[in-house]
Every structure is written in C-alpha cells, then in structure tokens.
Design a protein around this motif. Structure first.
Motif, PDB file in Angstrom:
ATOM      1  N   ARG A 132      46.241 113.194  80.784  1.00  0.00           N
ATOM      2  CA  ARG A 132      46.784 113.250  79.417  1.00  0.00           C
ATOM      3  C   ARG A 132      46.903 114.697  78.937  1.00  0.00           C
ATOM      4  NH1 ARG A 132      47.122 107.920  77.907  1.00  0.00           N
ATOM      5  NH2 ARG A 132      48.004 108.360  75.897  1.00  0.00           N
ATOM      6  N   GLU A 133      46.025 115.568  79.426  1.00  0.00           N
ATOM      7  CA  GLU A 133      46.079 116.975  79.005  1.00  0.00           C
ATOM      8  C   GLU A 133      47.372 117.643  79.454  1.00  0.00           C
ATOM      9  OE1 GLU A 133      42.471 118.856  80.364  1.00  0.00           O
ATOM     10  OE2 GLU A 133      41.315 117.238  79.442  1.00  0.00           O
ATOM     11  N   GLN A 134      47.944 117.135  80.550  1.00  0.00           N
ATOM     12  CA  GLN A 134      49.179 117.740  81.063  1.00  0.00           C
ATOM     13  C   GLN A 134      50.441 117.061  80.537  1.00  0.00           C
ATOM     14  OE1 GLN A 134      46.584 117.749  83.818  1.00  0.00           O
ATOM     15  NE2 GLN A 134      46.337 119.779  82.911  1.00  0.00           N
ATOM     16  N   ALA A 135      50.337 115.775  80.217  1.00  0.00           N
ATOM     17  CA  ALA A 135      51.546 115.036  79.807  1.00  0.00           C
ATOM     18  C   ALA A 135      51.974 115.462  78.404  1.00  0.00           C
ATOM     19  CB  ALA A 135      51.239 113.537  79.819  1.00  0.00           C
ATOM     20  N   ILE A 136      53.233 115.770  78.216  1.00  0.00           N
ATOM     21  CA  ILE A 136      53.669 116.236  76.898  1.00  0.00           C
ATOM     22  C   ILE A 136      53.797 115.054  75.925  1.00  0.00           C
ATOM     23  CG2 ILE A 136      54.827 118.358  77.619  1.00  0.00           C
ATOM     24  CD1 ILE A 136      57.452 116.834  77.487  1.00  0.00           C
ATOM     25  N   PHE A 137      53.727 115.389  74.639  1.00  0.00           N
ATOM     26  CA  PHE A 137      53.901 114.361  73.611  1.00  0.00           C
ATOM     27  C   PHE A 137      55.385 114.056  73.430  1.00  0.00           C
ATOM     28  CE2 PHE A 137      49.786 116.108  72.214  1.00  0.00           C
ATOM     29  CZ  PHE A 137      49.082 114.930  72.023  1.00  0.00           C
ATOM     30  N   ARG A 138      55.657 112.811  73.081  1.00  0.00           N
ATOM     31  CA  ARG A 138      57.021 112.367  72.784  1.00  0.00           C
ATOM     32  C   ARG A 138      56.993 111.774  71.381  1.00  0.00           C
ATOM     33  NH1 ARG A 138      61.548 110.401  75.757  1.00  0.00           N
ATOM     34  NH2 ARG A 138      62.501 108.533  74.862  1.00  0.00           N
ATOM     35  N   LEU A 139      57.795 112.356  70.482  1.00  0.00           N
ATOM     36  CA  LEU A 139      57.832 111.875  69.098  1.00  0.00           C
ATOM     37  C   LEU A 139      59.191 111.253  68.834  1.00  0.00           C
ATOM     38  CD1 LEU A 139      56.051 114.690  69.132  1.00  0.00           C
ATOM     39  CD2 LEU A 139      56.063 114.369  66.680  1.00  0.00           C
ATOM     40  N   ILE A 140      59.194 110.085  68.222  1.00  0.00           N
ATOM     41  CA  ILE A 140      60.451 109.463  67.814  1.00  0.00           C
ATOM     42  C   ILE A 140      60.658 109.790  66.343  1.00  0.00           C
ATOM     43  CG2 ILE A 140      61.746 107.306  67.636  1.00  0.00           C
ATOM     44  CD1 ILE A 140      60.976 108.201  70.535  1.00  0.00           C
ATOM     45  N   VAL A 141      61.745 110.504  66.072  1.00  0.00           N
ATOM     46  CA  VAL A 141      61.990 111.022  64.724  1.00  0.00           C
ATOM     47  C   VAL A 141      63.244 110.365  64.152  1.00  0.00           C
ATOM     48  CG1 VAL A 141      62.333 113.119  63.371  1.00  0.00           C
ATOM     49  CG2 VAL A 141      61.027 113.230  65.496  1.00  0.00           C
ATOM     50  N   ASP A 142      63.085 109.764  62.989  1.00  0.00           N
ATOM     51  CA  ASP A 142      64.208 109.092  62.321  1.00  0.00           C
ATOM     52  C   ASP A 142      64.762 110.014  61.240  1.00  0.00           C
ATOM     53  OD1 ASP A 142      66.010 107.406  61.230  1.00  0.00           O
ATOM     54  OD2 ASP A 142      64.572 105.892  60.554  1.00  0.00           O
ATOM     55  N   GLY A 143      65.938 110.579  61.478  1.00  0.00           N
ATOM     56  CA  GLY A 143      66.592 111.424  60.486  1.00  0.00           C
ATOM     57  C   GLY A 143      66.616 112.880  60.922  1.00  0.00           C
ATOM     58  N   PRO A 144      67.335 113.739  60.196  1.00  0.00           N
ATOM     59  CA  PRO A 144      68.064 113.426  58.971  1.00  0.00           C
ATOM     60  C   PRO A 144      69.303 112.551  59.194  1.00  0.00           C
ATOM     61  CG  PRO A 144      68.213 115.772  59.473  1.00  0.00           C
ATOM     62  CD  PRO A 144      67.343 115.161  60.519  1.00  0.00           C
ATOM     63  N   ALA A 145      69.946 112.633  60.360  1.00  0.00           N
ATOM     64  CA  ALA A 145      71.173 111.848  60.522  1.00  0.00           C
ATOM     65  C   ALA A 145      70.977 110.664  61.465  1.00  0.00           C
ATOM     66  CB  ALA A 145      72.301 112.753  61.026  1.00  0.00           C
ATOM     67  N   THR A 146      70.184 110.875  62.470  1.00  0.00           N
ATOM     68  CA  THR A 146      70.074 109.846  63.509  1.00  0.00           C
ATOM     69  C   THR A 146      68.650 109.834  64.075  1.00  0.00           C
ATOM     70  OG1 THR A 146      70.976 109.171  65.642  1.00  0.00           O
ATOM     71  CG2 THR A 146      70.889 111.523  65.248  1.00  0.00           C
ATOM     72  N   GLU A 147      68.362 108.907  64.964  1.00  0.00           N
ATOM     73  CA  GLU A 147      67.053 108.906  65.624  1.00  0.00           C
ATOM     74  C   GLU A 147      67.104 109.819  66.840  1.00  0.00           C
ATOM     75  OE1 GLU A 147      64.625 104.880  64.606  1.00  0.00           O
ATOM     76  OE2 GLU A 147      65.422 105.103  66.610  1.00  0.00           O
ATOM     77  N   SER A 367      39.517 113.934  69.347  1.00  0.00           N
ATOM     78  CA  SER A 367      39.499 112.504  69.642  1.00  0.00           C
ATOM     79  C   SER A 367      39.743 112.368  71.142  1.00  0.00           C
ATOM     80  CB  SER A 367      40.576 111.779  68.843  1.00  0.00           C
ATOM     81  OG  SER A 367      41.798 111.832  69.521  1.00  0.00           O
ATOM     82  N   PRO A 368      39.646 111.161  71.706  1.00  0.00           N
ATOM     83  CA  PRO A 368      39.876 111.035  73.158  1.00  0.00           C
ATOM     84  C   PRO A 368      41.281 111.492  73.576  1.00  0.00           C
ATOM     85  CG  PRO A 368      38.846 109.059  72.278  1.00  0.00           C
ATOM     86  CD  PRO A 368      39.216 109.901  71.099  1.00  0.00           C
ATOM     87  N   GLU A 369      42.201 111.592  72.621  1.00  0.00           N
ATOM     88  CA  GLU A 369      43.559 112.034  72.940  1.00  0.00           C
ATOM     89  C   GLU A 369      43.608 113.553  72.841  1.00  0.00           C
ATOM     90  OE1 GLU A 369      46.363 109.765  73.653  1.00  0.00           O
ATOM     91  OE2 GLU A 369      46.821 111.711  74.528  1.00  0.00           O
ATOM     92  N   PRO A 370      43.712 114.266  73.964  1.00  0.00           N
ATOM     93  CA  PRO A 370      43.689 115.724  73.869  1.00  0.00           C
ATOM     94  C   PRO A 370      44.900 116.274  73.114  1.00  0.00           C
ATOM     95  CG  PRO A 370      44.058 114.994  76.152  1.00  0.00           C
ATOM     96  CD  PRO A 370      43.830 113.773  75.333  1.00  0.00           C
ATOM     97  N   ASN A 371      44.641 117.316  72.345  1.00  0.00           N
ATOM     98  CA  ASN A 371      45.697 118.043  71.616  1.00  0.00           C
ATOM     99  C   ASN A 371      46.403 117.236  70.540  1.00  0.00           C
ATOM    100  OD1 ASN A 371      45.257 120.458  72.966  1.00  0.00           O
ATOM    101  ND2 ASN A 371      46.504 119.787  74.702  1.00  0.00           N
ATOM    102  N   PHE A 372      45.784 116.154  70.094  1.00  0.00           N
ATOM    103  CA  PHE A 372      46.301 115.416  68.936  1.00  0.00           C
ATOM    104  C   PHE A 372      45.213 115.452  67.862  1.00  0.00           C
ATOM    105  CE2 PHE A 372      46.615 111.649  66.286  1.00  0.00           C
ATOM    106  CZ  PHE A 372      47.947 111.683  65.909  1.00  0.00           C
ATOM    107  N   PHE A 373      45.560 115.910  66.668  1.00  0.00           N
ATOM    108  CA  PHE A 373      44.562 116.069  65.612  1.00  0.00           C
ATOM    109  C   PHE A 373      45.068 115.487  64.302  1.00  0.00           C
ATOM    110  CE2 PHE A 373      44.018 119.463  68.667  1.00  0.00           C
ATOM    111  CZ  PHE A 373      42.654 119.391  68.943  1.00  0.00           C
ATOM    112  N   VAL A 374      44.185 114.768  63.623  1.00  0.00           N
ATOM    113  CA  VAL A 374      44.497 114.271  62.281  1.00  0.00           C
ATOM    114  C   VAL A 374      43.803 115.205  61.290  1.00  0.00           C
ATOM    115  CG1 VAL A 374      44.340 112.315  60.702  1.00  0.00           C
ATOM    116  CG2 VAL A 374      44.550 111.905  63.166  1.00  0.00           C
TER     117      VAL A 374
END
Ligand SMILES: Cc1cc2nc3c(=O)[nH]c(=O)nc-3n(C[C@H](O)[C@H](O)[C@H](O)COP(=O)(O)OP(=O)(O)OC[C@H]3O[C@@H](n4cnc5c(N)ncnc54)[C@H](O)[C@@H]3O)c2cc1C
Length: 404
Positions: A132-147, A367-374
């Motif tokens: 998980r430390e090597q796998a990049i994050f993938r974000l699904i973003v809605d907008g401004p025009a499209t997903e 958290s157990p998810e590396p490089n993700f912080f709330v």
C-alpha cells in the motif's frame, strides 16, 4: 525547504480553514499540491457567516497561512464573524496559494478515494505487506464540468462534518416522518435576525438540541422576539436538567456571554417553552404545519403541534463513504480515526472546556492506510470540541510524518 516532500503529489480534500492550512504547509515543504473543494473556498464557514466566532483572530489563523500572508488580517484580540473570516483570511489565503502554484479546484466534489491497484482487503500492512505504501491513490472527482480521476501520493481529508447533519429522532435515527417533513426542517444554523428573518418572526418555532448551535439559534430567536417578532419558541433538549457550563475567567468572552444568557433562558423566559428531558419520537404534517411527537424521560409521549419551523441543532457526523475503500480504522463510537479517538477518550473524552485540550501527538494521526490522514473537524468524528488551533497543529504533525 524539505527535500522529503519535493515532487510528492498531495491531494487535499476540502478548502476550509484546515484544508487551506494543509495546502499552504505542504506547498511550503516543497510538495505539489492540489486542493479540491466541493463548493467555493470556505464554503462551510460561509454557510454560518452570520455567526461570530468564539475564538479571536490570533487563534483562527494557521502559522503557514500567516507566513504566506505576512500578518493577521485584523486586530489579534477581535472576534470575527464567519463571513469576515472567509473574506479577510480564507479568500486572501487561497489567492496567495494560487500565486504560489497550488492548484485550487472549486466546485469539485471528491466522491471516493482508493488505491489505484489495490482493493480494500488487499495488502494489509499489519501483517507485513508494504504494497500500500507504493500504490498511488486514485480519487474520483465530480466537477467542475465532468467526472475525472486524480492520482496522488498523499491524501489529506479535511472535509469537516458540516455537510452531514445528524438526524433529529430518538437514538440518533431518522424519526418516523422526519424525511417527509424536510420542508419544515432547517438542518443548518439559519440567519434568524438577517436573511432568514421572515421565516422565524411568526408562528411556532421549535429548536431541537442542547449544544452551542442550539444556543446560538435560541439567542437569535429571543433577540428577534425582543425586536418585535411574534414567534412562540419551543426548545427541546434531551438533558432533563440542562445548563451551560461556564469557566472561570473564560477568555472566550462570547462563549461565556452565550452560556450565561442561555442559563437565564433555561430558568424561564417569556415566550420560550423548555421541553427538557425530551426526544423527538415522530413527526407528522397537518394543515401545512409540522407536529412533533416528543417522548420524555419516563417514556410518556406528548405532542408539540403546529410548528411552522424546526431548527435541528443535533450535531454533525463525518462522511465515511469518502474513504470506504481505504484501510482507515475508525472509532465505533465517534467515527473519528481510532487512535486519535482513543487518545481523546483517555484524556477525559468529550465535555469540559475545549480550550483545555492538549494535542495527543503526531502518532495518533496515523491509520493503517499509509499516507492518508484525516485532519480538522472531521478528525473529531461526531465530537464537537474541535478548535481551529488543534487542526493547524495536526497539519504540522502530518507534514512531519510525511517526511517534511
Ligand atoms: C457555527 C460554528 C461556529 C464555530 N466557531 C468556532 C470558533 O469560534 N473557533 C474555533 O476554533 N472553531 C469553531 N468552530 C469549529 C470548527 O473550527 C469549524 O467548524 C471549522 O470550519 C472547521 O474547519 P475544517 O477546515 O476542518 O472544516 P470545514 O470548515 O467544514 O471545511 C470543510 C470543507 O470541505 C468541503 N468538502 C466537504 N466534503 C467534500 C468533498 N467530498 N469533496 C470536496 N470538498 C468537500 C466543504 O465544502 C468545506 O468547504 C465552529 C463551528 C461552527 C459550526
């Protein structure tokens, strides 16, 4: 400038005060930052722009933000309204960040965050799997025009809780009829003496809740009555003997004044009926009004009929859907990140003076998810004791954890 973060792509979700500070601090540390906001910069704070903050300017601005802007926007000891905080600090900070190369994308809601090449159940760090430390994050973003898809090495979730109000009903559940009665319910703090005045200066208005938001709403409604408004007010609180705590020599003078005034109202105020120890059992609609069925501590039901408006001040919860595909360990009670929630519980839990809180340190932000912080208000889950200063401290700690 740190070499550790140079070239790292950071996605910050939420352009509230803490998201903006995170963008500023990561940019300062050399990272390449994209800040995604579902509305406009400062969207949530602007929604309660008519409310005056309890904390003064000197406590409301982050260190990185101030380094970028050069100075506090106003007198350090003065208390801004939410609107002034947005106009005089958050917007100038966003402009300065753009000049510094931070990409700020408004009207872009992040609908989900995961790992590009891993499912939630794969590669568990606790059993020694480091993928998980090597796998990049993938974000699904809605907008401004499209997903679209955005990828990142580090993700900071600073989405707050304002978009997720709690239900009104008993046990934190939607009361039967609550969803049908949506047109009568105000889930966010209305500007009772300003823009929303026409809806609140007549009829029967109920406020449900016992925190500072409920107090703010009641204070405004009482002020409106004093200015000639004719609404009959009803305050529904779960606590059978409610009172607002006051702290010796409270530097948050607005908080102290509000608490003192609310304790007077709770002791008895013309035009205000207190329903202490009551919960909302059900709602129904008749003759274009909403009827609240209340249950008291003894289990007896009584009716509060014919309400023209109901202000739901029952708190907020975090959006858990956003990080559902990640390995984030959340507290089963608060829905905040587990280690931070446990540290806060060990330090005495909710209640008491929010000013007396101490940072439990950087490690609890992992958290157990590396490089993700709330960070920010969302890190407190359903808790309401969050202060901006804590969020700014978290940002500094997270940048440190990421090698900045
Ligand atoms: C009425 C009120 C008064 C307060 N007064 C004080 C005070 O005096 N002092 C103090 O220290 N604290 C105060 N607080 C508490 C806290 O500091 C504020 O709530 C503050 O706004 C929290 O900042 P934040 O950046 O964590 O979250 P927010 O300000 O809530 O910002 C989160 C941002 O994320 C965006 N967002 C949400 N979901 C998504 C998504 N999926 N994709 C993209 N963007 C998203 C939102 O639109 C929002 O702009 C107050 C809170 C309230 C409600």
């Amino acid at each position: 400038m740190s070499e550790g973060l140079r070239g790292r792509r950071v996605a910050v979700i939420g352009a509230g005060p803490v998201g903006l500070e995170a963008a500023a601090r990561f940019a300062e540390a050399g990272a390449s930052v994209t800040l995604l906001e579902q509305g406009l910069v400062g969207e949530a704070v602007a929604a309660w722009g008519h409310v005056r903050l309890f904390s003064p300017w000197k406590m409301n601005c982050g260190p990185s933000g101030l380094r970028l802007l050069g100075a506090l926007p106003a007198e350090a000891e003065a208390f801004p309204t939410g609107a002034a905080f947005v106009a005089d600090y958050l917007h100038p900070l966003a402009a300065a960040l753009r000049l510094r190369g931070v990409e700020i994308v408004e009207k872009s809601q992040v609908v989900a965050v995961g790992r590009q090449t891993l499912l939630k159940g794969e590669a568990i760090g606790a059993v020694g799997d480091r993928r998980r430390e090597q796998a990049i994050f993938r974000l699904i973003v809605d907008g401004p025009a499209t997903e679209r898809v955005l990828t990142a090495d580090i993700v900071i979730d600073a989405t707050g809780t304002w978009s997720q109000p709690n239900w009104l009903g008993r046990g934190g559940l939607p009361a039967p009829g609550e969803r049908l009665a949506a047109a009568f319910l105000t889930r966010h703090l209305p500007d009772v003496v300003g823009a929303a005045r026409k809806r609140f200066d007549f009829g029967r208005v109920a406020v449900v809740g016992g925190g500072y938001s409920a107090a703010t709403a009641i204070a405004a409604l009482v002020e409106l009555r004093a200015a000639g408004g004719a609404a009959e007010l009803h305050w529904v609180l779960r606590d059978p003997s409610p009172s607002y705590a006051r702290f010796e020599d409270d530097p948050l003078t607005g908080r102290d004044a509000l608490s003192a005034r609310m304790n007077e109202v709770l002791r008895g105020e013309a035009g205000v009926t207190i329903h202490a120890g009551c919960e909302v059992e059900a709602l129904s609609i008749s003759a274009q009004r909403v009827n609240l069925s209340l249950t008291d501590g003894a289990g007896a039901e009584h009716l509060l009929p014919g309400c023209s408006e109901v202000i739901c001040a029952t708190g907020y919860r975090p959006d858990l859907e956003l990080c559902r595909e990640l390995q984030v360990h959340l507290c089963y009670a608060s829905e905040g990140p587990m280690k931070l929630a446990a540290a806060m519980l060990a330090a005495g839990g909710a209640g008491g003076d929010c000013l007396a809180q101490e940072s439990p340190g950087a490690e609890v932000l992992r958290s157990p998810e590396p490089n993700f912080f709330v960070v920010g208000a969302k890190s407190y889950g359903r808790g309401s004791a969050f202060l901006l200063g804590m969020g700014y401290e978290q940002v500094e700690q997270v940048v440190g954890l990421c090698g900045g």
